[in-house]
Write an enzyme that holds these catalytic residues in place. Structure first.
Site, short mmCIF file in Angstrom:
data_model
loop_
_atom_site.label_atom_id
_atom_site.label_comp_id
_atom_site.label_asym_id
_atom_site.label_seq_id
_atom_site.Cartn_x
_atom_site.Cartn_y
_atom_site.Cartn_z
N ASP A 217 22.43 -0.74 -17.95
CA ASP A 217 21.96 -2.15 -17.08
C ASP A 217 20.25 -2.93 -17.43
O ASP A 217 19.27 -2.23 -18.35
CB ASP A 217 21.97 -1.41 -16.15
CG ASP A 217 21.68 -2.72 -14.68
OD1 ASP A 217 21.69 -3.73 -15.59
OD2 ASP A 217 21.06 -2.59 -13.35
N CYS B 177 -5.15 0.34 6.25
CA CYS B 177 -6.05 1.79 5.98
C CYS B 177 -6.94 1.99 4.93
O CYS B 177 -7.97 2.43 5.50
CB CYS B 177 -4.66 2.51 5.81
SG CYS B 177 -4.63 2.72 3.77
N CYS C 2 0.84 -1.18 0.07
CA CYS C 2 0.45 -0.34 0.36
C CYS C 2 1.19 1.32 -0.15
O CYS C 2 1.72 1.34 0.77
CB CYS C 2 -0.86 0.31 0.71
SG CYS C 2 -2.53 1.30 1.25
N CYS D 165 0.09 3.41 3.48
CA CYS D 165 0.43 3.01 4.84
C CYS D 165 1.66 1.78 4.67
O CYS D 165 2.39 1.38 5.88
CB CYS D 165 -0.63 2.58 5.40
SG CYS D 165 -1.49 0.98 5.08
N CYS E 183 -6.38 -2.40 0.80
CA CYS E 183 -5.19 -2.56 1.75
C CYS E 183 -5.54 -3.08 3.26
O CYS E 183 -6.74 -2.92 3.70
CB CYS E 183 -4.70 -1.04 2.49
SG CYS E 183 -3.80 -0.89 3.43
ZN LIG Z 1 -2.53 1.06 3.77
#
Ligand SMILES: [Zn+2]
Length: 414
Positions: A338, A219, A200, A203, A216
């Protein structure tokens, strides 16, 4: 529009056009960047002055912004003239040139580099801002992508003003950035690359996914209900009222149907009837050589550009199931030196078909395919690749400079 330009801004516009014309005449590209640079030196507020009084949409994201800008331009042209930036000139210099060149256009559809979104929000006071997706470039890592989303979130909070945001409900980073705005139109534009949004952005907790829904666990940030989506069956876009708008696109793949959904959502905010806009999208046949079809020695090549991991995955979704595939990989400065990111891309969908590998870093690609159990042959260049496949259709997937090399071989096909 530019009727009320100050004398200084008019002078700057004249110099811009002269510089752009000189650059074109001396064969240094289309002059958008140099012209814009000259204009902005003479009048630093030129972009703002040229944008004043127009209805502007900004279109940004890692992938699909050039195509979505083309679709949007085609759609809005149903009701008026549209100023739009030329391919690749997606920074303020290019935007300034685009507006200077179309003084009478009431509308502007501007493709915007992800890092310039804040600057453009301030200068162009857009009516609509479309946010497509965020994923890593060759050199970036997921951390940097999240940092960019955070920057967008902050910039939208302070500068989005009266703008309506058209945003991809399937990309958690986009949802997190856009959700600070009071007016958001959500589009189910899909996400082929989920590796940069496993956690997330709000959070740091784990994101749960069930089918197309995501949420999520901590949250509660979750996928908003989209107003616009790509139809589950056939080639169509479904609008907010459940009405279906048939597409007849020349550009392949679900990703381009999603770009079309975003363009119709934008156009309808400008007052264009989506039923009138949808057929106009079929006029777009190629975008700066991408998706162009070229023929040589009985082989019909379709050229697909894939600049980053998400782009490679999307291209595998676009190719027809049977024709041979030519993959070309370079690692020059703009590509990133790269090539380790190719290990983030799943090539297994190419197993069982004829695969030809070329480009400066063909051996890197060969090792990668070996790991994924895909059979291939390695050749020196695109000419040898053409010789290595039978007459008929051929899909060509290349990263940035490899794509430009192939385009040059076909006289910079558009
Ligand atoms: Zn979250």
């Amino acid at each position: 529009m530019s009727a009320n330009l100050t004398p200084r801004a008019k002078f700057a516009t004249t110099l811009l056009k002269t510089a752009a014309a000189l650059s074109r005449a001396t064969g240094r590209g289309d002059g958008s960047v140099i012209g814009g640079r000259v204009g902005l030196i003479v009048e630093p507020r030129l972009l703002e002055l040229l944008a004043e009084g127009r209805h502007v949409v900004l279109i940004s994201g890692t992938n699909g912004k050039t195509t979505t800008t083309r679709f949007t331009t085609a759609a809005i042209e149903a009701i008026g003239k549209v100023a739009t930036n030329s391919f690749g000139a997606n920074m303020p210099t290019g935007h300034t040139t685009a507006l200077a060149k179309a003084p009478k256009a009431e509308y502007a559809a501007l493709e915007c580099d992800e890092h310039y979104l804040g600057q453009l929000l301030d200068a162009a006071n857009p009516k609509v801002v479309a946010l497509l997706n965020l994923s890593r470039d060759q050199l970036d890592r997921a951390m940097e992508v999240t940092a960019l989303a955070a920057k967008w979130r902050q910039t939208l909070q302070t500068s989005a003003g009266q703008s309506t945001i058209v945003a991809n409900a399937d990309d958690p980073l986009i949802v997190w950035a856009a959700s600070v705005c009071p007016r958001v139109v959500w589009v189910a534009a899909g996400q082929s690359w989920t590796a940069d949004s496993a956690i997330c952005p709000n959070c740091g907790s784990h994101l749960d996914r069930f089918g197309e829904f995501w949420r999520c666990t901590n949250c509660g940030l979750n996928r908003p209900s989209p107003q616009w989506s790509v139809a589950q069956t056939g080639e169509a876009v479904v609008g907010p009222d459940g009405r279906r708008y048939e597409l007849n696109l020349q550009l392949p793949g679900r990703v381009n149907r999603a770009n079309a959904a975003t363009a119709l959502a934008i156009a309808s905010l400008f007052g264009v009837d989506p039923g009138q806009a949808a057929p106009r999208l079929s006029e777009v046949a190629s975008v700066a050589g991408r998706y162009a079809k070229v023929e040589r020695e009985g082989r019909q090549l379709r050229l697909l550009l894939a600049k980053n991991p998400a782009g490679w995955l999307e291209s595998f979704d676009m190719i027809e199931p049977n024709p041979p595939v030519v993959l070309s990989l370079n690692a020059r400065e703009v590509d990133g030196f790269d090539t380790s990111w190719i290990y983030d891309v799943d090539f297994t969908s190419l197993a069982g078909r004829k695969v030809v590998v070329t480009g400066d870093r063909r051996t890197d690609l060969a090792v990668r395919l070996e790991v994924d159990g895909v059979d291939f042959i390695v050749v020196d260049d695109i000419k040898a690749a053409i010789a290595a496949v039978p007459p008929g259709p051929v899909e060509v997937v290349a990263n940035y400079t490899a794509f430009q090399d192939i385009r040059a071989e076909f006289n910079r096909v558009n």
